[in-house]
Design an enzyme around this catalytic site. Structure first.
Site, mmCIF file in Angstrom:
data_model
loop_
_atom_site.group_PDB
_atom_site.id
_atom_site.type_symbol
_atom_site.label_atom_id
_atom_site.label_comp_id
_atom_site.label_asym_id
_atom_site.label_seq_id
_atom_site.Cartn_x
_atom_site.Cartn_y
_atom_site.Cartn_z
ATOM 1 N N ARG A 142 0.171 17.771 -6.252
ATOM 2 C CA ARG A 142 0.393 16.968 -5.037
ATOM 3 C C ARG A 142 -0.904 16.867 -4.220
ATOM 4 O O ARG A 142 -1.117 15.916 -3.480
ATOM 5 C CB ARG A 142 1.526 17.582 -4.215
ATOM 6 C CG ARG A 142 1.766 16.918 -2.880
ATOM 7 C CD ARG A 142 3.183 17.129 -2.353
ATOM 8 N NE ARG A 142 3.656 18.480 -2.480
ATOM 9 C CZ ARG A 142 3.336 19.517 -1.680
ATOM 10 N NH1 ARG A 142 2.496 19.327 -0.686
ATOM 11 N NH2 ARG A 142 3.839 20.721 -1.876
ATOM 12 N N ASP B 177 -7.783 -2.948 6.167
ATOM 13 C CA ASP B 177 -7.058 -3.160 4.912
ATOM 14 C C ASP B 177 -7.845 -4.195 4.102
ATOM 15 O O ASP B 177 -7.926 -5.371 4.477
ATOM 16 C CB ASP B 177 -5.627 -3.652 5.207
ATOM 17 C CG ASP B 177 -4.790 -3.811 3.936
ATOM 18 O OD1 ASP B 177 -5.370 -4.019 2.846
ATOM 19 O OD2 ASP B 177 -3.549 -3.763 4.033
ATOM 20 N N LYS C 132 -2.559 -4.183 -6.311
ATOM 21 C CA LYS C 132 -2.901 -5.597 -6.405
ATOM 22 C C LYS C 132 -4.130 -5.801 -7.310
ATOM 23 O O LYS C 132 -4.106 -5.421 -8.460
ATOM 24 C CB LYS C 132 -3.090 -6.142 -4.993
ATOM 25 C CG LYS C 132 -1.941 -5.798 -4.038
ATOM 26 C CD LYS C 132 -0.671 -6.440 -4.496
ATOM 27 C CE LYS C 132 0.562 -6.293 -3.668
ATOM 28 N NZ LYS C 132 0.925 -5.173 -2.936
HETATM 29 C C1 LIG Z 1 -2.439 -6.604 2.475
HETATM 30 C C2 LIG Z 1 -1.467 -5.590 1.945
HETATM 31 N N1 LIG Z 1 -1.579 -4.306 2.321
HETATM 32 C C3 LIG Z 1 -0.728 -3.365 1.869
HETATM 33 C C4 LIG Z 1 0.309 -3.675 1.023
HETATM 34 C C5 LIG Z 1 1.254 -2.597 0.575
HETATM 35 O O1 LIG Z 1 0.943 -2.176 -0.705
HETATM 36 P P1 LIG Z 1 1.997 -1.459 -1.718
HETATM 37 O O2 LIG Z 1 2.998 -2.490 -2.069
HETATM 38 O O3 LIG Z 1 1.129 -1.006 -2.831
HETATM 39 O O4 LIG Z 1 2.615 -0.321 -0.967
HETATM 40 C C6 LIG Z 1 0.454 -4.993 0.598
HETATM 41 C C7 LIG Z 1 1.563 -5.358 -0.315
HETATM 42 O O5 LIG Z 1 1.796 -6.512 -0.587
HETATM 43 C C8 LIG Z 1 -0.452 -5.974 1.077
HETATM 44 O O6 LIG Z 1 -0.346 -7.269 0.716
#
Ligand SMILES: Cc1ncc(COP(=O)(O)O)c(C=O)c1O
Length: 420
Positions: free
Chosen positions: A72, A204, A229
């Site tokens: 973990r 992000d 992604k």
């Molecule tokens: C810009 C963005 N940040 C974070 C996330 C969340 O990611 P996860 O689905 O891997 O938890 C997404 C999911 O679509 C996203 O588009």
């Protein structure tokens, strides 16, 4: 219950030298890994690591960054993937960063926000965010006493005003480009402002990836990713990452979030991520080149009222994106003349594009934010952010562009609204 004795079973007098069958089954059989030179990174599907003796165990518990104790907390495969992401986020910048891998993008975002914020404090962010992040702030963090304050992060007057109205602001959070409207925050200006206000800036970078944009070099303190992604790139595993040049944050609150909230990644998923990362540049080049062609096609289409793509000069954030990104990514949203009914028809009629709510996969994906990814966002807020009922998001894949275009054309044609 004991099984009948077999001739091969050692009698109890020999037990000291010949282990029982069960003991022999359980025994670990390690092959000396110094003699193995695998081409690819190894997968370590183990929940714990052993210690050669108690002195070494005690040393590791004293300095938890010095080795492996428990899955973990850390795993060599996850560490290899995290290191790859940290390298790519700083490549050519002269910066040194570390990263931690999480079980999903939301786990990474939650760890960054919960690691840096305390009850009574607030996060300063933009109006339009990924639906999950928006829901996290509204539904999970708000009841724990963490507020969100939303402004246009590109407006210095709004930033100053927010800080004087809310001295409890402790973190700035930007998602750029944002999902799905492609709002872009000017990271150099925002990080300069954040620094002068003594606030850490979290970015992000999921939509851009480090191939298109390196927020740490533009002054961000932490980068978060949904590695699910483009970084994984094949839609084969969930994952998330937090990356930073700030060892104090990475070894302190971020590690603590991973260790104690426990959203650790699977070593298999980390390995899939490592595989995907190897072709990131090739894929991103093709994703971006295809997106330019798809956007140009859709822009000239009668059935399409508007195309939101940052590669188009008329997009409100084209100039910001052009300043800080190498290219414009693979995401676009389109507003159809026929509203929600037209959006549904388009989604139901595509044959090459796939109806799915993720992005950054080899195939082109299409979805309807109002009824899917952004369903939990209150309607007024959603509409204010431009996510109308007729908006369709397209994550352009790496197929041949002409096939994506032909597919969208036939799907729109079915509506009797095609070019002809
Ligand atoms: C810009 C963005 N940040 C974070 C996330 C969340 O990611 P996860 O689905 O891997 O938890 C997404 C999911 O679509 C996203 O588009």
């Amino acid at each position: 219950m004991d099984h009948p004795k077999r001739p091969s079973d050692p009698d109890h007098n020999a037990a000291a030298v010949v282990p029982g069958f069960g003991t022999a089954c359980v025994k670990n059989r390690h092959i000396d890994d110094k003699a193995i030179h695998p081409h690819r990174e190894a997968i370590y599907p183990t929940s714990a690591f052993t210690f050669p003796d108690s002195a070494e165990a005690m040393r590791l518990f004293e300095d938890r960054n010095a080795g492996y104790i428990y899955g973990r907390w850390n795993n060599p495969t996850a560490e290899a993937a995290a290191r790859a992401i940290a390298d790519l986020e700083t490549l050519g910048t002269g910066l040194e960063a570390t990263a931690r891998l999480f079980g999903s993008g939301m786990a990474a975002i939650s760890a960054a926000l919960m690691g840096l914020l305390k009850p009574g404090q607030a996060v300063l962010t933009q109006h339009q965010l990924y639906g999950g992040t928006d829901e996290l702030l509204r539904q999970l963090l708000a009841p724990w006493g963490i507020k969100r304050v939303q402004v246009d992060l590109n407006r210095m007057d709004e930033l100053d005003q927010a800080l004087s109205n809310h001295p409890e602001i402790a973190v700035v959070y930007a998602e750029t480009p944002s999902n799905p409207m492609l709002y872009c925050a000017d990271l150099q200006a925002l990080s300069a402002w954040s620094r002068s206000a003594n606030l850490p800036l979290i970015v992000d970078n999921t939509f851009a990836t480090p191939w298109l944009q390196q927020p740490l070099a533009l002054g961000a303190d932490l980068v978060v990713h949904s590695t699910t992604k483009f970084l994984n790139g094949h839609g084969s595993a969930l994952g998330g990452a937090v990356v930073s040049t700030r060892r104090d944050l990475m070894d302190g609150p971020i590690f603590q979030q991973l260790k104690l909230m426990g959203a650790s990644p699977s070593p298999f998923d980390a390995w899939l991520l490592l595989s995907g990362l190897k072709t990131l540049e090739l894929r991103m080049e093709r994703h971006c080149a295809n997106a330019h062609q798809v956007a140009a096609f859709l822009q000239g289409h009668k059935a399409v009222e508007k195309v939101f793509y940052i590669g188009l000069p008329e997009h409100p954030y084209h100039a910001v994106a052009a300043r800080q990104m190498r290219d414009f990514g693979a995401l676009m949203s389109i507003e159809l003349n026929g509203g929600m009914a037209a959006a549904i028809r388009l989604m139901d009629r595509v044959r090459i594009c796939t109806l799915a709510t993720t992005l950054g996969t080899p195939d082109t994906l299409i979805q309807h934010p109002a009824s899917m990814t952004h369903l939990p966002v209150p309607r007024e807020e959603r509409l204010a952010a431009g996510i109308t009922d007729g908006l369709v998001r397209i994550a352009v894949g790496i197929e041949n562009a002409r096939d994506i275009i032909a597919d969208l054309d036939q799907a729109l044609e079915e509506q009797g609204l095609s070019l002809g």
